[in-house]
Design a protein around this motif. Structure first.
Motif, short mmCIF file in Angstrom:
data_model
loop_
_atom_site.label_atom_id
_atom_site.label_comp_id
_atom_site.label_asym_id
_atom_site.label_seq_id
_atom_site.Cartn_x
_atom_site.Cartn_y
_atom_site.Cartn_z
N LEU A 45 0.83 -1.20 0.00
CA LEU A 45 0.00 0.00 0.00
C LEU A 45 0.87 1.25 0.00
CD1 LEU A 45 -2.87 -0.95 2.48
CD2 LEU A 45 -3.09 -0.52 0.03
N VAL A 46 1.97 1.22 0.77
CA VAL A 46 2.89 2.36 0.77
C VAL A 46 3.50 2.54 -0.61
CG1 VAL A 46 5.08 3.20 1.68
CG2 VAL A 46 3.41 2.20 3.23
N TRP A 47 3.90 1.43 -1.24
CA TRP A 47 4.47 1.50 -2.59
C TRP A 47 3.47 2.08 -3.58
CZ3 TRP A 47 2.53 -1.38 -6.75
CH2 TRP A 47 3.26 -1.26 -7.94
N ALA A 48 2.22 1.60 -3.53
CA ALA A 48 1.19 2.08 -4.45
C ALA A 48 0.90 3.56 -4.22
CB ALA A 48 -0.09 1.26 -4.27
N ALA A 49 0.82 3.97 -2.96
CA ALA A 49 0.55 5.39 -2.66
C ALA A 49 1.69 6.28 -3.14
CB ALA A 49 0.34 5.57 -1.16
N LEU B 275 -4.64 -10.27 -1.46
CA LEU B 275 -4.98 -8.85 -1.61
C LEU B 275 -3.75 -8.04 -2.00
CD1 LEU B 275 -7.32 -8.29 1.47
CD2 LEU B 275 -7.98 -8.46 -0.93
N SER B 276 -2.61 -8.39 -1.39
CA SER B 276 -1.37 -7.68 -1.70
C SER B 276 -0.97 -7.90 -3.15
CB SER B 276 -0.26 -8.15 -0.76
OG SER B 276 0.95 -7.50 -1.03
N GLN B 277 -1.17 -9.10 -3.65
CA GLN B 277 -0.81 -9.40 -5.04
C GLN B 277 -1.71 -8.69 -6.03
OE1 GLN B 277 -1.01 -13.67 -5.00
NE2 GLN B 277 1.07 -13.92 -4.19
N LEU B 278 -2.91 -8.30 -5.60
CA LEU B 278 -3.82 -7.57 -6.49
C LEU B 278 -3.46 -6.09 -6.60
CD1 LEU B 278 -7.29 -9.08 -5.49
CD2 LEU B 278 -6.01 -9.49 -7.60
N ILE B 279 -2.72 -5.58 -5.61
CA ILE B 279 -2.41 -4.15 -5.61
C ILE B 279 -1.54 -3.78 -6.81
CG2 ILE B 279 -1.18 -2.33 -4.37
CD1 ILE B 279 -2.10 -3.60 -1.78
N GLY B 280 -0.51 -4.58 -7.07
CA GLY B 280 0.40 -4.28 -8.18
C GLY B 280 -0.31 -4.19 -9.52
N PRO B 281 -1.03 -5.24 -9.95
CA PRO B 281 -1.76 -5.15 -11.23
C PRO B 281 -2.78 -4.02 -11.28
CG PRO B 281 -1.62 -7.43 -10.51
CD PRO B 281 -1.09 -6.60 -9.38
N VAL C 108 -2.36 3.34 -13.71
CA VAL C 108 -1.31 4.21 -14.27
C VAL C 108 -1.28 4.10 -15.79
CG1 VAL C 108 1.18 4.60 -14.38
CG2 VAL C 108 0.08 4.16 -12.18
N GLY C 109 -1.43 2.87 -16.30
CA GLY C 109 -1.45 2.68 -17.75
C GLY C 109 -2.59 3.42 -18.41
#
Length: 359
Positions: free
Chosen positions: A127-131, A322-328, A334-335
């Motif tokens: 979540l920190v990475w995504a934010a 849930l964590s694995q869904l954040i990246g995609p 972003v795409g």
């Protein structure tokens, strides 16, 4: 050895974190039943430690020298050990199982520390990475809207070229953003800072106390700890009501404490502990059936510990998914934004080149 940034910060600033806590528990386990040896070990550990952690070890040593029990001493010193560990010490103190419990808690904290450095990362870390990624993208978009798009608009107006719909949408969006920037600036900035602070405080609390922020409003989060405490009580031949009393002493106030308190009142009233936990919604029907089965086979302590491990394993798997869904999800978002701006910028260029080629 790799660590999370927050755990590394806690380690560098000599504060409580799982590795230090596990080392202290192993030291305590080696000194159980040997008062002088334990005090000498704590004194040596205090001398080789620094700053805040050394002060906490010194407080623990002085409290033990003054005659406090181990559970009383560790509960007085804030942020020394996780609350669940303090509960386990309180339940088994005075029994022959205290040393084994201290070693079990040390292993559990060590495993918790290892879980924070997995390649996939924890849910909070992702979540920190995504934010951070979305915040960087917002800065880039803001720069484009404020400095690039207005000039882009003037250039094509000078050419007298008709702008495509996608470019018109981008220009309209930019005009609105520039005109009403003060409406969005403060809320967005405040939300961003609050979000990062909540994540930081949640990670820090999880590392020091063993549970994240807002766990006090999620009763099922505490189920594995409650089950392990009851398992220790059963194994040492103590009443389950006393074990629940110990749990209540270390639970933070909130909805979770109210649910566990309801279980405690039912058990003290003579109701079966498994039935009581199922009645208040702490146990599911299948979990209660498993515990009743282990009770009939006279292996309730094993059943309680096995169910605690099972609940934690299912929770870890859920958070991992849930964590694995954040990246995609972030990549798709972003795409989509990059595609919108790419089409809005390059479509009019292609239009102008095409019109010039026909001249």
């Amino acid at each position: 050895m790799a660590m999370t940034f927050i755990q590394m910060w806690l380690f560098m600033t000599n504060r409580s974190e799982p590795m230090r806590q596990a080392s202290l528990l192993m030291l305590l386990a080696g000194g159980v039943g040997h008062g002088d040896t334990l005090l000498q070990s704590l004194r040596a550990h205090e001398q080789e430690s620094k700053s805040i952690w050394a002060s906490k070890i010194g407080q623990l040593r002085m409290l033990l020298e003054q005659g406090h029990s181990l559970s009383g001493a560790v509960s007085i010193i804030s942020e020394l050990l996780p609350d669940q560990t303090v509960t386990a010490i309180r339940v088994t103190e005075g029994t022959g199982a205290l040393a084994d419990v201290l070693m079990d808690e040390a292993r559990r904290l060590h495993e918790q520390s290892r879980a924070t450095i997995l390649p996939a990362g924890t849910l909070e870390q992702n979540l920190v990475w995504a934010a951070a990624l979305l915040m960087s993208l917002s800065w880039i978009i803001t720069y484009l809207m404020v400095f690039i798009v207005p000039k882009f608009k003037e250039i094509f107006i000078g050419f007298g070229a008709e702008l495509p719909p996608s470019t018109m949408k981008m220009i309209a969006l930019t005009d609105n953003a520039v005109s009403y920037w003060y409406v969005f600036a403060l809320p967005v900035t405040a939300t961003t800072f609050v979000f990062f602070w909540m994540l930081y405080s949640s990670l820090r609390k999880k590392l020091i106390h063993g549970y994240p922020r807002f766990a006090e409003y999620w009763p099922r989060y505490w189920l594995p700890g409650v089950l392990r405490t009851l398992s220790l009580s059963v194994a040492s031949g103590q009443s389950l009501g006393r074990a629940l009393d110990c749990v209540m002493q270390d639970l933070p106030p909130g909805r979770s404490a109210k649910v566990v308190s309801a279980v405690r009142h039912r058990v003290h009233g003579g109701e079966d502990a498994v039935v009581a936990m199922q009645s208040v919604g702490l146990l599911r029907k299948s979990e209660a059936a498993f515990l009743n089965s282990s009770l009939k086979t006279h292996h309730l302590d094993w059943g309680l510990r096995h169910l605690a491990d099972s609940v934690e394993r299912r929770r870890r798997n859920l958070f991992r998914r849930l964590s694995q869904l954040i990246g995609p999800a972030v990549v798709l978002l972003v795409g989509s934004i990059v595609l919108f701006f790419a089409v809005a910028f390059f479509e009019p260029l292609i239009t102008v080149l095409d019109s010039l080629s026909k001249v």
